[in-house]
Design a protein around this motif. Structure first.
Motif, PDB file in Angstrom:
ATOM      1  N   LEU A 150       0.830  -1.207   0.000  1.00  0.00           N
ATOM      2  CA  LEU A 150       0.000   0.000   0.000  1.00  0.00           C
ATOM      3  C   LEU A 150       0.864   1.256   0.000  1.00  0.00           C
ATOM      4  CD1 LEU A 150      -2.858  -1.019   2.462  1.00  0.00           C
ATOM      5  CD2 LEU A 150      -3.129  -0.418   0.038  1.00  0.00           C
ATOM      6  N   TYR A 151       2.049   1.163   0.596  1.00  0.00           N
ATOM      7  CA  TYR A 151       2.947   2.319   0.609  1.00  0.00           C
ATOM      8  C   TYR A 151       3.529   2.617  -0.774  1.00  0.00           C
ATOM      9  CZ  TYR A 151       3.065   3.531   5.558  1.00  0.00           C
ATOM     10  OH  TYR A 151       2.732   3.995   6.808  1.00  0.00           O
ATOM     11  N   VAL A 156       0.124   7.663   0.399  1.00  0.00           N
ATOM     12  CA  VAL A 156      -0.157   6.972   1.663  1.00  0.00           C
ATOM     13  C   VAL A 156       0.824   7.413   2.750  1.00  0.00           C
ATOM     14  CG1 VAL A 156      -0.176   4.732   2.841  1.00  0.00           C
ATOM     15  CG2 VAL A 156      -1.251   4.980   0.589  1.00  0.00           C
ATOM     16  N   ILE A 159      -0.960   3.682   8.000  1.00  0.00           N
ATOM     17  CA  ILE A 159      -1.885   2.570   7.764  1.00  0.00           C
ATOM     18  C   ILE A 159      -2.238   1.924   9.102  1.00  0.00           C
ATOM     19  CG2 ILE A 159      -2.192   0.303   6.686  1.00  0.00           C
ATOM     20  CD1 ILE A 159      -0.114   1.246   4.571  1.00  0.00           C
ATOM     21  N   ILE A 168      -6.566   4.165   6.033  1.00  0.00           N
ATOM     22  CA  ILE A 168      -5.380   4.755   5.410  1.00  0.00           C
ATOM     23  C   ILE A 168      -5.415   6.270   5.558  1.00  0.00           C
ATOM     24  CG2 ILE A 168      -4.095   5.068   3.253  1.00  0.00           C
ATOM     25  CD1 ILE A 168      -5.166   2.364   2.344  1.00  0.00           C
ATOM     26  N   LYS A 170      -3.824   9.759   4.291  1.00  0.00           N
ATOM     27  CA  LYS A 170      -3.128  10.251   3.104  1.00  0.00           C
ATOM     28  C   LYS A 170      -2.421  11.580   3.387  1.00  0.00           C
ATOM     29  CE  LYS A 170      -6.881  13.014   1.179  1.00  0.00           C
ATOM     30  NZ  LYS A 170      -6.214  14.314   1.472  1.00  0.00           N
ATOM     31  N   TRP A 176      -9.199  12.254  -1.709  1.00  0.00           N
ATOM     32  CA  TRP A 176      -9.614  10.854  -1.728  1.00  0.00           C
ATOM     33  C   TRP A 176     -10.511  10.545  -2.933  1.00  0.00           C
ATOM     34  CZ3 TRP A 176      -7.374   6.920  -0.040  1.00  0.00           C
ATOM     35  CH2 TRP A 176      -6.717   6.876   1.190  1.00  0.00           C
ATOM     36  N   VAL A 183      -7.476   2.379  -4.785  1.00  0.00           N
ATOM     37  CA  VAL A 183      -7.033   1.699  -3.559  1.00  0.00           C
ATOM     38  C   VAL A 183      -7.986   0.564  -3.208  1.00  0.00           C
ATOM     39  CG1 VAL A 183      -6.570   1.973  -1.100  1.00  0.00           C
ATOM     40  CG2 VAL A 183      -5.906   3.774  -2.690  1.00  0.00           C
TER      41      VAL A 183
END
Length: 297
Positions: A150-151, A156, A159, A168, A170, A176, A183
């Motif tokens: 995810l990174y 990001v 988490i 998450i 941001k 978003w 995502v």
């Protein structure tokens, strides 16, 4: 799992005891076995059922709970069972034969939270039995392949992985609305592929991600934790966050808590803390609470 260590933890039910592992036992979900026939896909549970006092076996990501018959007391046998489980794990034996032949229908939905920087991605699959939080990719790379990937999204920042959702945080570089679908799709496909969510629990536990074991709590601390668990945590979790009890001072009557996920850094968290949590604790524990303080928010 050559260096696996098991700690014995009592429960509220005197017939049930937990054997908590410092390594991940299974990738996700949990398994309950009522007899040796039900345990066909768990060699470890089958082995445990050969012990005449074992009534039920419950296996999760990081602990094995066993219910005993009344023919023995746990004080007499718990150390021997602990040693048996440790030896089994250290030999690298399979805990549960997790099958991926049957594709699970994975659903992932995105929810806004009271914190505009945080989006909650809920799922119908169990992700972890222990809440974990990562502030950067270095922390994630040591324990969670999902968080590490995810990174790869440049926006990001932090988490938080809980039982059935990922929150998450941001950076402000993007909204978003521009990225949440991407995502969401990534998380769904990751889970659908059966990839590992958490490889091992973070080795270096800090005050930001640890709750005090319940057996070490004083009477008033246990009451505070019980109120948080029953009345506060479900509402907080629905918003993609978590609140963890950290400490209580008998002298100042101040409760310190940790805010995680969407609650950490949320503009409305201070209001919630004062008007909601603090008020409830004062009402339910009269003359015991002066203030509730979030030590990280």
């Amino acid at each position: 799992m050559s260096s696996t260590k098991i700690n014995i933890q009592e429960t509220n039910n005197e017939t049930i005891i937990k054997f908590v592992s410092d390594t991940i036992l299974i990738n996700g979900g949990s398994y309950e076995f009522n007899n040796i026939d039900e345990a066909k896909n768990s060699p470890l549970a089958q082995q445990l059922f050969y012990l005449p006092f074992v009534k039920k076996v419950f296996i999760t990501a990081n602990f094995i709970a066993i219910q005993r018959f009344d023919i023995v007391q746990w004080d007499d046998v718990s150390e021997a069972v602990k040693e048996q489980i440790e030896n089994y794990l250290r030999e690298g034996n399979v805990v549960v034969k997790e099958t991926t032949t049957k594709k699970e229908a994975i659903e992932v939905y995105a929810e806004v939270t009271p914190n505009p920087a945080v989006m909650k991605f809920g799922t119908n699959r169990a992700l972890t039995q222990t809440d974990v939080e990562f502030k950067n990719i270095e922390e994630a790379s040591k324990s969670s392949p999902l968080a590490q990937e995810l990174y790869n999204f440049p926006f990001v920042k932090e988490i938080f992985i809980s039982e059935n959702y990922v929150s998450i945080t941001k950076y402000d570089m993007i909204d978003w609305n521009e990225v949440y679908q991407e995502v969401r799709t990534f998380i769904r496909e990751y889970l659908q592929a059966g990839k590992t969510i958490i490889a091992e629990l973070p080795k270096q536990q800090t005050k930001e991600n640890v709750e005090i074991p319940k057996e070490k709590l004083t009477d008033i601390e246990a009451k505070i934790v019980s109120i948080l668990d029953e009345y506060i945590k479900p509402a907080v979790a629905s918003d993609g966050g978590n609140i963890a009890f950290q400490s209580y001072s008998k002298e100042s009557k101040v409760v310190n808590v940790i805010l995680q996920g969407a609650c950490s850094g949320c503009p409305s968290s201070t209001v919630t803390l004062k008007n909601g949590i603090e008020t409830m604790l004062k009402e339910m524990l009269p003359n015991e609470i002066n203030e509730v303080v979030a030590i990280n928010g």
